[in-house]
Enzyme design. Structure first.
Site, mmCIF file in Angstrom:
data_model
loop_
_atom_site.group_PDB
_atom_site.id
_atom_site.type_symbol
_atom_site.label_atom_id
_atom_site.label_comp_id
_atom_site.label_asym_id
_atom_site.label_seq_id
_atom_site.Cartn_x
_atom_site.Cartn_y
_atom_site.Cartn_z
ATOM 1 N N HIS A 1 36.417 6.747 15.296
ATOM 2 C CA HIS A 1 36.893 7.896 16.087
ATOM 3 C C HIS A 1 36.941 7.589 17.582
ATOM 4 O O HIS A 1 37.894 7.960 18.275
ATOM 5 C CB HIS A 1 36.015 9.118 15.808
ATOM 6 C CG HIS A 1 36.662 10.424 16.115
ATOM 7 N ND1 HIS A 1 36.473 11.560 15.368
ATOM 8 C CD2 HIS A 1 37.521 10.788 17.090
ATOM 9 C CE1 HIS A 1 37.175 12.550 15.875
ATOM 10 N NE2 HIS A 1 37.812 12.106 16.934
ATOM 11 N N ASP B 1 45.632 14.328 9.158
ATOM 12 C CA ASP B 1 44.645 13.633 9.975
ATOM 13 C C ASP B 1 43.363 14.455 10.051
ATOM 14 O O ASP B 1 43.390 15.606 10.492
ATOM 15 C CB ASP B 1 45.191 13.431 11.394
ATOM 16 C CG ASP B 1 44.184 12.745 12.298
ATOM 17 O OD1 ASP B 1 44.059 11.509 12.182
ATOM 18 O OD2 ASP B 1 43.520 13.434 13.101
ATOM 19 N N THR C 1 44.088 18.207 11.811
ATOM 20 C CA THR C 1 43.260 19.302 11.292
ATOM 21 C C THR C 1 42.117 19.675 12.237
ATOM 22 O O THR C 1 41.112 20.208 11.788
ATOM 23 C CB THR C 1 42.686 18.926 9.911
ATOM 24 O OG1 THR C 1 41.814 17.799 10.075
ATOM 25 C CG2 THR C 1 43.785 18.594 8.925
ATOM 26 N N LYS D 1 38.018 9.979 10.006
ATOM 27 C CA LYS D 1 37.448 9.143 11.070
ATOM 28 C C LYS D 1 35.926 9.109 11.018
ATOM 29 O O LYS D 1 35.284 10.128 10.741
ATOM 30 C CB LYS D 1 37.874 9.677 12.450
ATOM 31 C CG LYS D 1 39.342 9.988 12.584
ATOM 32 C CD LYS D 1 39.722 10.338 14.019
ATOM 33 C CE LYS D 1 41.085 10.991 14.080
ATOM 34 N NZ LYS D 1 41.086 12.431 13.765
ATOM 35 N N TYR E 1 35.227 16.995 12.916
ATOM 36 C CA TYR E 1 35.875 18.318 12.955
ATOM 37 C C TYR E 1 35.120 19.335 12.085
ATOM 38 O O TYR E 1 35.408 20.523 12.126
ATOM 39 C CB TYR E 1 37.343 18.232 12.509
ATOM 40 C CG TYR E 1 38.212 17.303 13.338
ATOM 41 C CD1 TYR E 1 37.784 16.842 14.586
ATOM 42 C CD2 TYR E 1 39.455 16.885 12.883
ATOM 43 C CE1 TYR E 1 38.572 15.976 15.336
ATOM 44 C CE2 TYR E 1 40.248 16.024 13.633
ATOM 45 C CZ TYR E 1 39.804 15.573 14.849
ATOM 46 O OH TYR E 1 40.577 14.718 15.593
ATOM 47 N N GLY F 1 52.751 13.824 11.492
ATOM 48 C CA GLY F 1 51.435 14.067 10.912
ATOM 49 C C GLY F 1 50.895 15.424 11.320
ATOM 50 O O GLY F 1 51.155 15.912 12.426
HETATM 51 N N1 LIG Z 1 41.401 11.137 18.222
HETATM 52 C C1 LIG Z 1 41.102 12.109 19.021
HETATM 53 O O1 LIG Z 1 40.192 11.986 19.835
HETATM 54 C C2 LIG Z 1 41.861 13.388 18.955
HETATM 55 C C3 LIG Z 1 41.760 14.326 19.989
HETATM 56 C C4 LIG Z 1 42.491 15.509 19.896
HETATM 57 C C5 LIG Z 1 43.302 15.729 18.804
HETATM 58 N N2 LIG Z 1 43.374 14.807 17.797
HETATM 59 C C6 LIG Z 1 44.198 15.015 16.591
HETATM 60 O O2 LIG Z 1 45.477 15.412 17.004
HETATM 61 C C7 LIG Z 1 45.829 16.643 16.351
HETATM 62 C C8 LIG Z 1 46.802 17.372 17.180
HETATM 63 O O3 LIG Z 1 46.122 18.089 18.209
HETATM 64 P P1 LIG Z 1 46.843 18.540 19.477
HETATM 65 O O4 LIG Z 1 46.028 19.491 20.230
HETATM 66 O O5 LIG Z 1 47.230 17.298 20.126
HETATM 67 O O6 LIG Z 1 48.072 19.318 18.829
HETATM 68 P P2 LIG Z 1 49.382 19.790 19.517
HETATM 69 O O7 LIG Z 1 50.254 20.263 18.397
HETATM 70 O O8 LIG Z 1 49.887 18.797 20.527
HETATM 71 O O9 LIG Z 1 48.868 21.008 20.370
HETATM 72 C C9 LIG Z 1 48.358 22.136 19.757
HETATM 73 C C10 LIG Z 1 48.615 23.281 20.706
HETATM 74 O O10 LIG Z 1 50.014 23.446 20.819
HETATM 75 C C11 LIG Z 1 50.373 24.740 20.413
HETATM 76 N N3 LIG Z 1 51.582 24.613 19.594
HETATM 77 C C12 LIG Z 1 51.732 24.006 18.394
HETATM 78 N N4 LIG Z 1 53.000 24.074 17.974
HETATM 79 C C13 LIG Z 1 53.681 24.747 18.937
HETATM 80 C C14 LIG Z 1 55.020 25.146 19.079
HETATM 81 N N5 LIG Z 1 55.921 24.861 18.154
HETATM 82 N N6 LIG Z 1 55.376 25.819 20.206
HETATM 83 C C15 LIG Z 1 54.470 26.115 21.154
HETATM 84 N N7 LIG Z 1 53.176 25.778 21.065
HETATM 85 C C16 LIG Z 1 52.782 25.085 19.966
HETATM 86 C C17 LIG Z 1 49.224 25.293 19.640
HETATM 87 O O11 LIG Z 1 49.172 26.661 19.853
HETATM 88 P P3 LIG Z 1 48.479 27.688 18.810
HETATM 89 O O12 LIG Z 1 47.047 27.298 18.778
HETATM 90 O O13 LIG Z 1 48.750 29.003 19.433
HETATM 91 O O14 LIG Z 1 49.174 27.467 17.508
HETATM 92 C C18 LIG Z 1 48.036 24.590 20.248
HETATM 93 O O15 LIG Z 1 47.608 25.274 21.428
HETATM 94 C C19 LIG Z 1 44.499 17.311 16.112
HETATM 95 O O16 LIG Z 1 44.531 18.313 15.132
HETATM 96 C C20 LIG Z 1 43.679 16.116 15.677
HETATM 97 O O17 LIG Z 1 43.961 15.798 14.336
HETATM 98 C C21 LIG Z 1 42.684 13.650 17.874
#
Ligand SMILES: NC(=O)c1ccc[n+]([C@@H]2O[C@H](COP(=O)([O-])OP(=O)(O)OC[C@H]3O[C@@H](n4cnc5c(N)ncnc54)[C@H](OP(=O)(O)O)[C@@H]3O)[C@@H](O)[C@H]2O)c1
Length: 314
Positions: free
Chosen positions: A119, A52, A28, A86, A57, A25
């Site tokens: 959420h 998502d 966003t 959410k 957001y 997934g």
């Molecule tokens: N339910 C909740 O409370 C909640 C909380 C947080 C997130 N979420 C959801 O989860 C999604 C994912 O968020 P996440 O922060 O967990 O995403 P993630 O993909 O685990 O982490 C994003 C971070 O990883 C880096 N990154 C992404 N791909 C990479 C790669 N191939 N190599 C090295 N670094 C990489 C990004 O860097 P750059 O920024 O430099 O690209 C960013 O700093 C969110 O968009 C949201 O939809 C939900």
């Protein structure tokens, strides 16, 4: 789960008996509107079909615009996508649920959702202020609504055919169990932080027993450094299987039966984060044996969105 030689097309059946959630997934949670637009389009082009979103957001309009133009450009239909959004904490009162849902649909330019999540399990003071605080800066919670009251309102959205499945996010097992027990329509998905430093093994086991999909956010540990992407076990496996550390972490998540969310912000990273294939069993086991434990988001204990980065203002 559908088995395949790579994880790009892996889907997991939901407990409604009809819907499949793509394991990979695209999340966003992107504070910058222009980046939201470009990253969402890039994700669609790379092959992501699961998106998502969240009213919190504050970028559902940009996501909707990117999906609408991306679908047209690629000759895809709405039914080819799996879209989640959410309900935010300030809309937990049952009478606020349907209006909040409809507002999200309108912003996303959609006429149904595949999945609608609560959420967080914390109700805030109802209203348009998403982050209500008292004069001391403390969150104002709403003690007059229970999580089950809100859940019942989500069940009615499914009854009306407005969304195919419903679930919870940022929830712990002790709060999930009573909702599961009382729900007329059982939660289909639980979205929580999960990665090798926070495997949530007990929650995952409960979800598997009950036919609930665990949807892992922060599978890359939010990309924090030092952190998972630099963990010696992960980098050693990556070198061995000739994949990047990010690809190894995403593969581990799918291989243990969870769906995941990742947020690549460039086209190259979207291609990288979608090109996920199974790990050899010994590599998978090695990662599962990592002993470091770290929770990155405190939101499960407070409902406070500490994880949402603020857009930089110039
Ligand atoms: N339910 C909740 O409370 C909640 C909380 C947080 C997130 N979420 C959801 O989860 C999604 C994912 O968020 P996440 O922060 O967990 O995403 P993630 O993909 O685990 O982490 C994003 C971070 O990883 C880096 N990154 C992404 N791909 C990479 C790669 N191939 N190599 C090295 N670094 C990489 C990004 O860097 P750059 O920024 O430099 O690209 C960013 O700093 C969110 O968009 C949201 O939809 C939900």
């Amino acid at each position: 789960m559908t088995e395949s030689s790579d994880f790009r097309t892996t889907t997991i059946p939901l407990n409604d008996g009809a819907t499949q959630i793509p394991a990979l997934g695209f999340g966003t949670l992107i504070p910058d509107p222009a980046v939201t637009l470009s990253a969402t389009k890039d994700a669609l082009v790379a092959g992501f079909r699961h998106f998502d979103c969240a009213e919190r957001y504050r970028n559902e309009r940009e996501v909707g615009e990117a999906l609408q133009s991306g679908l047209a450009a690629q000759g895809l239909a709405r039914e080819d996508l799996f879209v989640t959004t959410k309900l935010w904490n300030s809309n937990h009162r049952p009478e606020r649920v349907e209006p909040a849902f409809e507002a999200s649909l309108e912003r996303l330019k959609l006429n149904y959702l595949d999945l609608y999540l609560i959420h967080t399990p914390f109700a805030f003071q109802p209203g348009d202020e998403q982050d209500p605080r008292d004069e001391n800066g403390n969150v104002i919670y709403d003690g007059s609504v229970t999580l089950l009251d809100t859940w019942r309102a989500l069940e009615r959205l499914v009854d009306q055919g407005k969304c195919r499945a419903i679930g919870l996010s940022d929830i712990t097992l002790d709060k999930l169990e009573p909702i599961y027990a009382s729900a007329r329509i059982k939660p289909a998905v639980v979205q929580v932080e999960s990665h090798p430093y926070l495997p949530e093994t007990e929650l995952l086991q409960f979800c598997k027993q009950k036919g609930i999909v665990l949807l892992a956010f922060a599978p890359l540990g939010h990309g924090m450094k030092p952190g998972l992407l630099e963990d010696p076990v992960i980098t050693a496996v990556a070198a061995r299987v000739v994949k990047t550390p990010a690809q190894v972490l995403l593969a581990w998540a799918v291989q243990r039966g969870t769906a995941l969310l990742t947020t690549p912000k460039s086209a190259a990273r979207a291609r990288e984060n979608f090109d996920i294939s199974p790990l050899p069993e010994d590599a998978f086991d090695e990662i599962s044996r990592i002993q470091t434990r770290q929770r990155l988001n405190d939101v499960v204990h407070t409902g406070r969105p500490g994880f949402i980065p603020r857009a930089k203002t110039t």
